[in-house]
Every structure is written in structure tokens, then in C-alpha cells.
Motif scaffolding. Structure first.
Motif, PDB file in Angstrom:
ATOM      1  N   PHE A  79       0.827  -1.215   0.000  1.00  0.00           N
ATOM      2  CA  PHE A  79       0.000   0.000   0.000  1.00  0.00           C
ATOM      3  C   PHE A  79       0.859   1.262   0.000  1.00  0.00           C
ATOM      4  O   PHE A  79       0.400   2.326  -0.426  1.00  0.00           O
ATOM      5  CB  PHE A  79      -0.952   0.004   1.204  1.00  0.00           C
ATOM      6  CG  PHE A  79      -2.154  -0.861   0.980  1.00  0.00           C
ATOM      7  CD1 PHE A  79      -2.140  -2.201   1.342  1.00  0.00           C
ATOM      8  CD2 PHE A  79      -3.295  -0.364   0.376  1.00  0.00           C
ATOM      9  CE1 PHE A  79      -3.232  -3.020   1.118  1.00  0.00           C
ATOM     10  CE2 PHE A  79      -4.395  -1.171   0.140  1.00  0.00           C
ATOM     11  CZ  PHE A  79      -4.363  -2.501   0.512  1.00  0.00           C
ATOM     12  N   SER A  84      -2.537   6.735  -3.047  1.00  0.00           N
ATOM     13  CA  SER A  84      -3.864   7.285  -3.371  1.00  0.00           C
ATOM     14  C   SER A  84      -4.977   6.348  -2.898  1.00  0.00           C
ATOM     15  O   SER A  84      -6.150   6.729  -2.879  1.00  0.00           O
ATOM     16  CB  SER A  84      -3.989   7.513  -4.880  1.00  0.00           C
ATOM     17  OG  SER A  84      -3.967   6.274  -5.565  1.00  0.00           O
ATOM     18  N   LEU A  85      -4.617   5.128  -2.522  1.00  0.00           N
ATOM     19  CA  LEU A  85      -5.637   4.153  -2.101  1.00  0.00           C
ATOM     20  C   LEU A  85      -5.866   4.242  -0.606  1.00  0.00           C
ATOM     21  O   LEU A  85      -4.904   4.289   0.154  1.00  0.00           O
ATOM     22  CB  LEU A  85      -5.160   2.742  -2.416  1.00  0.00           C
ATOM     23  CG  LEU A  85      -5.611   2.094  -3.709  1.00  0.00           C
ATOM     24  CD1 LEU A  85      -5.059   0.680  -3.761  1.00  0.00           C
ATOM     25  CD2 LEU A  85      -7.109   2.079  -3.855  1.00  0.00           C
ATOM     26  N   ASP A  86      -7.114   4.195  -0.208  1.00  0.00           N
ATOM     27  CA  ASP A  86      -7.454   4.164   1.204  1.00  0.00           C
ATOM     28  C   ASP A  86      -7.395   2.696   1.655  1.00  0.00           C
ATOM     29  O   ASP A  86      -8.273   1.900   1.343  1.00  0.00           O
ATOM     30  CB  ASP A  86      -8.868   4.749   1.376  1.00  0.00           C
ATOM     31  CG  ASP A  86      -9.298   4.771   2.831  1.00  0.00           C
ATOM     32  OD1 ASP A  86      -8.678   4.063   3.649  1.00  0.00           O
ATOM     33  OD2 ASP A  86     -10.253   5.504   3.124  1.00  0.00           O
ATOM     34  N   ARG A  87      -6.326   2.396   2.391  1.00  0.00           N
ATOM     35  CA  ARG A  87      -6.064   1.000   2.783  1.00  0.00           C
ATOM     36  C   ARG A  87      -7.231   0.395   3.573  1.00  0.00           C
ATOM     37  O   ARG A  87      -7.649  -0.743   3.319  1.00  0.00           O
ATOM     38  CB  ARG A  87      -4.794   0.993   3.655  1.00  0.00           C
ATOM     39  CG  ARG A  87      -4.351  -0.361   4.029  1.00  0.00           C
ATOM     40  CD  ARG A  87      -3.159  -0.272   4.978  1.00  0.00           C
ATOM     41  NE  ARG A  87      -2.596  -1.585   5.130  1.00  0.00           N
ATOM     42  CZ  ARG A  87      -1.307  -1.873   5.116  1.00  0.00           C
ATOM     43  NH1 ARG A  87      -0.435  -0.938   4.967  1.00  0.00           N
ATOM     44  NH2 ARG A  87      -0.894  -3.096   5.247  1.00  0.00           N
ATOM     45  N   THR A  88      -7.771   1.177   4.498  1.00  0.00           N
ATOM     46  CA  THR A  88      -8.875   0.682   5.336  1.00  0.00           C
ATOM     47  C   THR A  88     -10.079   0.333   4.470  1.00  0.00           C
ATOM     48  O   THR A  88     -10.749  -0.682   4.687  1.00  0.00           O
ATOM     49  CB  THR A  88      -9.282   1.776   6.357  1.00  0.00           C
ATOM     50  OG1 THR A  88      -8.090   2.334   6.877  1.00  0.00           O
ATOM     51  CG2 THR A  88     -10.133   1.224   7.460  1.00  0.00           C
ATOM     52  N   ARG A  89     -10.318   1.170   3.473  1.00  0.00           N
ATOM     53  CA  ARG A  89     -11.468   0.949   2.598  1.00  0.00           C
ATOM     54  C   ARG A  89     -11.269  -0.328   1.779  1.00  0.00           C
ATOM     55  O   ARG A  89     -12.183  -1.119   1.601  1.00  0.00           O
ATOM     56  CB  ARG A  89     -11.574   2.156   1.660  1.00  0.00           C
ATOM     57  CG  ARG A  89     -12.959   2.373   1.154  1.00  0.00           C
ATOM     58  CD  ARG A  89     -13.076   3.740   0.548  1.00  0.00           C
ATOM     59  NE  ARG A  89     -14.308   3.827  -0.206  1.00  0.00           N
ATOM     60  CZ  ARG A  89     -14.422   4.461  -1.356  1.00  0.00           C
ATOM     61  NH1 ARG A  89     -13.375   5.076  -1.864  1.00  0.00           N
ATOM     62  NH2 ARG A  89     -15.569   4.483  -1.988  1.00  0.00           N
ATOM     63  N   LEU A 233     -12.943   2.914  -6.905  1.00  0.00           N
ATOM     64  CA  LEU A 233     -11.605   3.246  -6.386  1.00  0.00           C
ATOM     65  C   LEU A 233     -10.742   3.734  -7.532  1.00  0.00           C
ATOM     66  O   LEU A 233     -10.537   3.018  -8.513  1.00  0.00           O
ATOM     67  CB  LEU A 233     -10.945   2.008  -5.754  1.00  0.00           C
ATOM     68  CG  LEU A 233     -11.609   1.428  -4.503  1.00  0.00           C
ATOM     69  CD1 LEU A 233     -10.880   0.166  -4.070  1.00  0.00           C
ATOM     70  CD2 LEU A 233     -11.612   2.437  -3.371  1.00  0.00           C
TER      71      LEU A 233
END
Ligand code: ADP
Ligand code: MG
Length: 273
Positions: A79, A84-89, A233
């Protein structure tokens, strides 16, 4: 240990297909008889071995049937390379509630940012959870549906792609679709609408889908259904494939980020599509 009783219990195991219980029974019983383990522990060891072996076989079969090009997991995903990625999501998606709610996941971004990796990881999670899963590229899907149509078996083939709880459609927009392809893709998405989940990857922003499908009306109707209950995403950044070469590529290295244009206006599907 009575040999006769052991034989009888082994026979029950065979009838119930408890093959690992039968194999481990003499050893585990002997340990219990020597007082090294309690009866409950012995039972736990036997049933644990059976359950684990069955789950391993089931997962292997499920992965083989899912037609995945490789096995990738979220644990393999770096990650830190995709800020740019929301890891939790993303991790929440791996709980697969979206599959249980028949929602879709759309992964957008330039080549190499991990769209297919994440789609596969969700498919692997679904296989682990015992959900019927299938992976295909859009080009392969269209080829298969066109061939079925020519044989007069389109309905059966559409049923195949509709029966899975999770269908991954990889690479929307990479290759131009064969004539008739956009129509068939629309039929599939309509057939799955509110019945099963799709995970879809694309290198093209939604505003370009009219071009991708060669028809603005089909593209709009498709997006309307896909986005009605969906998580989108957008992955931005540089290609993971080129990570070692980024310094050589200079400031132009990261490909342009995808800018989605949001949900398109609702346009009813044309008759007969
Ligand atoms: P895309 O589908 O976006 O073109 P892929 O998912 O095919 O990209 O990724 C290309 C290769 O790089 C694959 O081998 C994938 O496993 C790997 N990869 C991409 N992003 C990451 C990441 N953030 N962490 C680990 N591996 C990654
Ligand atoms: Mg890909």
C-alpha cells in the motif's frame, strides 16, 4: 484398545468419508489411552485435521474453477506504493460485504497500478469464503458470448456468467470490442444487476466509455447499472512494473491519473438491448 471396536469406528469413518480421522485414529487414541491427552483434545485433533483438509481441498477446487490468472492477495499488496488508495477501505472490501449486498467494485487507473492485483485479491478472498467466483477479461467474455450466440447458446452462456456470486471483469477499455460485443456486455451487466457482484477494472475514465463501447447510449446505460450500487476506487500513480526504472524515466514517469466524471445521467436502455 479393542481391535474390534477400532475396526468398527474406522468403518464408520469410511462411511462418513472422514478419511483423515480414520488415518489418525490409532495414534491419537493411543496418546489418549496413555493419558497424554484428554478425550476432548483427541477429538479436537481428529476433527481439526478433517476440517482443515476439507477446507484446503475446497479452496483448491474453488481457485481452480475461478479461472484466476494468478493468485494474489491483499497481504502481497504494497500500500505504500499506492498512497492514493485508502487501505482501510480496500481491506473492508475484503470482508466481502459488498458481495453479500450484490454491489459492484470498480477499480480505475493507469496501467500497472495494481487494479488486476486487487481484483484477484478480492476474488481469492471470495473463494476462501466459499463464494462462487469467476475471473475473465472483458475481451475473453465477449469472445465467449459471441461464440455462444453463433451456436444458438447465448442464454446458457449468460447464465454461466450470472450464476457466480462474484464475477471479475478485467480490462475494460484495453482492446476495442468485437462488433456485437458492447451489446452482449450490456446484456450481461443487466442480467447480473442486483443479482450478483461485479469487480471491474478499467484504464479508461467513465467519460471515455462511450468511445470504448463505440456507443454513448450503451455506455451510459451500462454505467447507470454498474454504478447504482458501487464502490469506485481511483488508483493514481506510477506503474509498479516500472518501479525500479522510475528514476530513469524522469518527471514524465507517472502516467496521467484517471479523472472519473461521476455518475452519468440515467438514459434508458434501447429496445431489445
Ligand atoms: P494493472 O492491472 O493496474 O495494470 P497489475 O495489477 O497487473 O496492474 O500490476 C502489475 C504487477 O505489479 C502485478 O504483478 C502486481 O502484482 C504488481 N503490483 C502492482 N501494484 C502493486 C503494489 N502496490 N504492491 C505489490 N505489487 C503490485
Ligand atoms: Mg490489469
Amino acid at each position: 484398545m479393542s481391535a474390534q471396536l477400532l475396526e468398527q469406528v474406522t468403518g464408520y469413518c469410511a462411511r462418513l468419508r472422514l478419511l483423515r480421522v480414520a488415518a489418525q485414529l490409532p495414534t491419537v487414541l493411543a496418546q489418549a489411552e496413555r493419558g497424554e491427552t484428554s478425550l476432548l483434545e483427541a477429538l479436537g485433533t481428529l476433527l481439526g485435521a478433517e476440517a482443515t483438509a476439507r477446507e484446503t481441498v475446497r479452496l483448491k477446487t474453488s481457485l481452480a474453477m475461478s479461472h484466476l490468472p494468478a493468485v494474489k492477495t491483499l497481504e502481497d499488496f504494497d500500500f505504500s506504493f499506492a498512497p492514493s488508495l485508502d487501505r482501510t477501505r480496500v481491506q473492508a472490501l475484503a470482508s466481502l460485504d459488498f458481495v453479500r449486498r450484490q454491489e459492484n467494485v470498480l477499480l480505475l487507473g493507469p496501467p500497472g497500478v495494481g487494479k488486476t492485483h486487487l481484483a484477484i485479491a478480492l476474488a481469492v478472498a471470495a473463494c476462501r469464503a466459499g463464494l462462487q467466483t469467476y475471473f475473465t477479461s472483458v475481451a475473453e467474455l465477449v469472445t465467449s458470448l459471441l461464440a455462444a450466440q453463433q451456436r444458438g447458446q447465448l442464454a446458457t452462456r449468460l447464465q454461466f456468467y450470472t450464476k457466480h456470486a462474484l464475477l471479475v471483469l478485467d480490462e475494460v477499455g484495453y482492446l476495442p470490442l468485437a462488433p456485437g460485443g458492447p451489446n452482449l456486455m450490456f446484456q450481461l451487466v443487466s442480467a447480473r444487476y442486483k443479482r450478483g457482484s461485479l469487480v471491474l477494472t478499467s484504464n479508461k475514465p467513465f467519460r471515455d466509455w462511450g468511445q470504448v463501447f463505440g456507443d454513448e447510449v450503451i455506455a451510459s446505460a451500462l454505467l447507470d447499472r454498474l454504478l447504482h450500487h458501487a464502490v469506485v476506487l481511483n488508483i493514481r500513480g506510477a506503474s509498479y512494473r516500472l518501479r525500479d526504472r522510475l528514476p530513469d524515466l524522469g518527471p514524465e514517469a507517472p502516467p496521467a491519473p484517471v479523472k472519473p466524471c461521476g455518475r452519468p445521467p440515467r438514459i434508458p436502455a434501447p429496445e431489445g438491448r
